[in-house]
Design a protein around this motif. Structure first.
Motif, PDB file in Angstrom:
ATOM      1  N   GLY A 278       0.853  -1.180   0.000  1.00 48.23           N
ATOM      2  CA  GLY A 278       0.000   0.000   0.000  1.00 48.23           C
ATOM      3  C   GLY A 278       0.887   1.227   0.000  1.00 48.23           C
ATOM      4  O   GLY A 278       1.998   1.203   0.534  1.00 48.23           O
ATOM      5  N   GLY A 279       0.432   2.306  -0.586  1.00 45.03           N
ATOM      6  CA  GLY A 279       1.270   3.490  -0.641  1.00 45.03           C
ATOM      7  C   GLY A 279       0.581   4.637  -1.335  1.00 45.03           C
ATOM      8  O   GLY A 279      -0.642   4.645  -1.502  1.00 45.03           O
ATOM      9  N   GLU A 280       1.390   5.606  -1.748  1.00 46.10           N
ATOM     10  CA  GLU A 280       0.881   6.799  -2.406  1.00 46.10           C
ATOM     11  C   GLU A 280       1.619   7.000  -3.716  1.00 46.10           C
ATOM     12  O   GLU A 280       2.751   6.543  -3.894  1.00 46.10           O
ATOM     13  CB  GLU A 280       1.039   8.029  -1.508  1.00 46.10           C
ATOM     14  N   GLY A 281       0.980   7.710  -4.624  1.00 45.02           N
ATOM     15  CA  GLY A 281       1.591   7.997  -5.908  1.00 45.02           C
ATOM     16  C   GLY A 281       0.571   7.950  -7.021  1.00 45.02           C
ATOM     17  O   GLY A 281      -0.629   7.735  -6.794  1.00 45.02           O
ATOM     18  N   ARG A 282       1.050   8.137  -8.223  1.00 41.77           N
ATOM     19  CA  ARG A 282       0.192   8.107  -9.399  1.00 41.77           C
ATOM     20  C   ARG A 282       0.511   6.866 -10.223  1.00 41.77           C
ATOM     21  O   ARG A 282       1.655   6.659 -10.622  1.00 41.77           O
ATOM     22  CB  ARG A 282       0.388   9.356 -10.246  1.00 41.77           C
ATOM     23  N   LEU A 283      -0.512   6.047 -10.465  1.00 45.67           N
ATOM     24  CA  LEU A 283      -0.355   4.851 -11.278  1.00 45.67           C
ATOM     25  C   LEU A 283      -1.253   4.954 -12.507  1.00 45.67           C
ATOM     26  O   LEU A 283      -2.407   5.368 -12.408  1.00 45.67           O
ATOM     27  CB  LEU A 283      -0.718   3.589 -10.493  1.00 45.67           C
ATOM     28  N   LEU A 284      -0.698   4.582 -13.644  1.00 41.35           N
ATOM     29  CA  LEU A 284      -1.458   4.499 -14.891  1.00 41.35           C
ATOM     30  C   LEU A 284      -1.580   3.025 -15.262  1.00 41.35           C
ATOM     31  O   LEU A 284      -0.569   2.312 -15.328  1.00 41.35           O
ATOM     32  CB  LEU A 284      -0.753   5.265 -16.009  1.00 41.35           C
ATOM     33  N   ALA A 285      -2.797   2.576 -15.492  1.00 42.11           N
ATOM     34  CA  ALA A 285      -3.039   1.182 -15.849  1.00 42.11           C
ATOM     35  C   ALA A 285      -3.780   1.131 -17.177  1.00 42.11           C
ATOM     36  O   ALA A 285      -4.768   1.841 -17.381  1.00 42.11           O
ATOM     37  CB  ALA A 285      -3.851   0.482 -14.767  1.00 42.11           C
ATOM     38  N   ASN A 286      -3.287   0.282 -18.086  1.00 37.74           N
ATOM     39  CA  ASN A 286      -3.924   0.065 -19.376  1.00 37.74           C
ATOM     40  C   ASN A 286      -4.188  -1.420 -19.550  1.00 37.74           C
ATOM     41  O   ASN A 286      -3.310  -2.250 -19.286  1.00 37.74           O
ATOM     42  CB  ASN A 286      -3.029   0.546 -20.530  1.00 37.74           C
ATOM     43  N   PHE A 287      -5.395  -1.743 -20.001  1.00 37.61           N
ATOM     44  CA  PHE A 287      -5.744  -3.146 -20.215  1.00 37.61           C
ATOM     45  C   PHE A 287      -6.471  -3.290 -21.535  1.00 37.61           C
ATOM     46  O   PHE A 287      -7.385  -2.515 -21.847  1.00 37.61           O
ATOM     47  CB  PHE A 287      -6.631  -3.655 -19.072  1.00 37.61           C
ATOM     48  N   TYR A 288      -6.058  -4.285 -22.329  1.00 41.58           N
ATOM     49  CA  TYR A 288      -6.744  -4.653 -23.568  1.00 41.58           C
ATOM     50  C   TYR A 288      -6.909  -6.158 -23.544  1.00 41.58           C
ATOM     51  O   TYR A 288      -5.927  -6.896 -23.414  1.00 41.58           O
ATOM     52  CB  TYR A 288      -5.930  -4.197 -24.781  1.00 41.58           C
ATOM     53  N   ASN A 289      -8.154  -6.618 -23.664  1.00 41.31           N
ATOM     54  CA  ASN A 289      -8.399  -8.041 -23.480  1.00 41.31           C
ATOM     55  C   ASN A 289      -7.777  -8.914 -24.568  1.00 41.31           C
ATOM     56  O   ASN A 289      -7.647 -10.125 -24.392  1.00 41.31           O
ATOM     57  CB  ASN A 289      -9.905  -8.321 -23.399  1.00 41.31           C
ATOM     58  N   LYS A 290      -7.352  -8.316 -25.681  1.00 43.51           N
ATOM     59  CA  LYS A 290      -6.679  -9.081 -26.730  1.00 43.51           C
ATOM     60  C   LYS A 290      -5.220  -8.672 -26.846  1.00 43.51           C
ATOM     61  O   LYS A 290      -4.576  -8.898 -27.876  1.00 43.51           O
ATOM     62  CB  LYS A 290      -7.407  -8.893 -28.062  1.00 43.51           C
TER      63      LYS A 290
END
Length: 300
Positions: A278-290
């Motif tokens: 657990g923590g602090e910060g900025r996360l960018l997440a990208n998901f493509y099912n294929k």
């Protein structure tokens, strides 16, 4: 007249129907309804929204040449409940603003409808969001949609196991969400802050799989070294299963992380060895099912 006493539904229909295949064949109906059942919409939203129930009150016009029927009018959403299969979340709405649904040729417009997750109630100022946007159609074919939602600790994702996905979790969100797409295509862009009781679990094949991939970058905090965050392709078998789906699903998350959200990495599914942070910060997440599941950012 259509009358359903147990549900207090009362609908008056007047107008003209010219059947056949002639050029003058058409439909022209004026409708004045109270608590009309919305269940028929499930046929048009299949694969996007499911298990929709609800009722509307208002006046509408249904007409046009047969085969090119369209709608116009203003309606008030009395109640609404629906399920979004890609997120695992059910929402409900009770007694929306007047004219919360506007019917226009080729469009169904929704303005500032307050939706709630299963913990939300009208008398509490949490677990809700304001929804606005539109469905666009060509005589109820070629459906596309574009919705924006401002959320206040609203449940936006709730999956309890992997189910052919490389991750699962529970996400309560405060922020902005943009949902758009068409039949066979779903895209979600969100800038959010995860709230308490949120968690994300990601599984890899083995502890060495994490070390050899770029999903985690181990950082030596001495002054002489530094590294960048990177991404992972996830488990091949999981993404192969997802690639068989006919629907393209793309998710882009910009998350302002706080210690309220827990990130869990399953090192070995057989022994349930895991790393929880657990923590602090900025996360960018990208998901493509294929394609891939990518995670970027600094998380301390």
């Amino acid at each position: 007249r259509l009358y359903d006493a147990p549900n207090d539904m009362d609908t008056y229909v007047s107008g003209l129907v010219v059947p056949g295949r002639r050029p003058e064949s058409r439909l022209h109906l004026d409708i004045d309804t109270k608590h009309f059942d919305l269940g028929f919409l499930n046929f048009f939203t299949k694969g996007i929204i499911e298990e929709m129930t609800g009722r509307v009150t208002g006046k509408a016009f249904v007409g046009g040449p047969l085969g090119k029927i369209d709608l116009s009018g203003n309606l008030h959403l009395d109640t609404l409940s629906l399920y979004i299969p890609y997120t695992g979340v059910r929402y409900h709405l009770d007694n929306a603003w007047e004219d919360s649904v506007m019917l226009r040729p080729g469009h169904i417009l929704v303005k500032n409808a307050q939706i709630m997750d299963e913990k939300g109630r009208p008398d509490i100022y949490t677990h809700f969001g304001y929804l606005q946007g539109h469905l666009q159609h060509n005589s109820f074919k070629d459906l596309t949609y574009d919705f924006h939602m401002d959320t206040q600790r609203l449940l936006v994702y709730d999956m309890k196991n992997f189910d052919d996905q490389p991750f699962y979790g529970t996400l309560y969100s405060t922020g902005n969400i943009h949902l758009f797409g068409a039949a066979g295509r779903v895209q979600v862009d969100a800038a959010i802050k995860p709230e308490s009781n949120s968690s994300l679990t990601y599984s890899v094949a083995s502890p060495s799989g994490i070390t050899n991939s770029d999903f985690i970058t181990y950082v030596d905090h001495s002054p002489a070294t530094s590294t960048d965050a990177a991404s992972t392709e996830g488990r091949a078998s999981t993404l192969e299963d997802l690639s068989k789906l006919t629907t393209d699903i793309r998710v882009h998350l910009d998350m302002d992380m706080t210690p309220d959200m827990r990130l869990r990495l399953i090192m070995d599914e057989r022994t349930d060895d895991r790393l929880e942070v657990g923590g602090e910060g900025r996360l960018l997440a990208n998901f493509y099912n294929k394609g891939s599941f990518n995670l970027y950012g600094t998380y301390l």
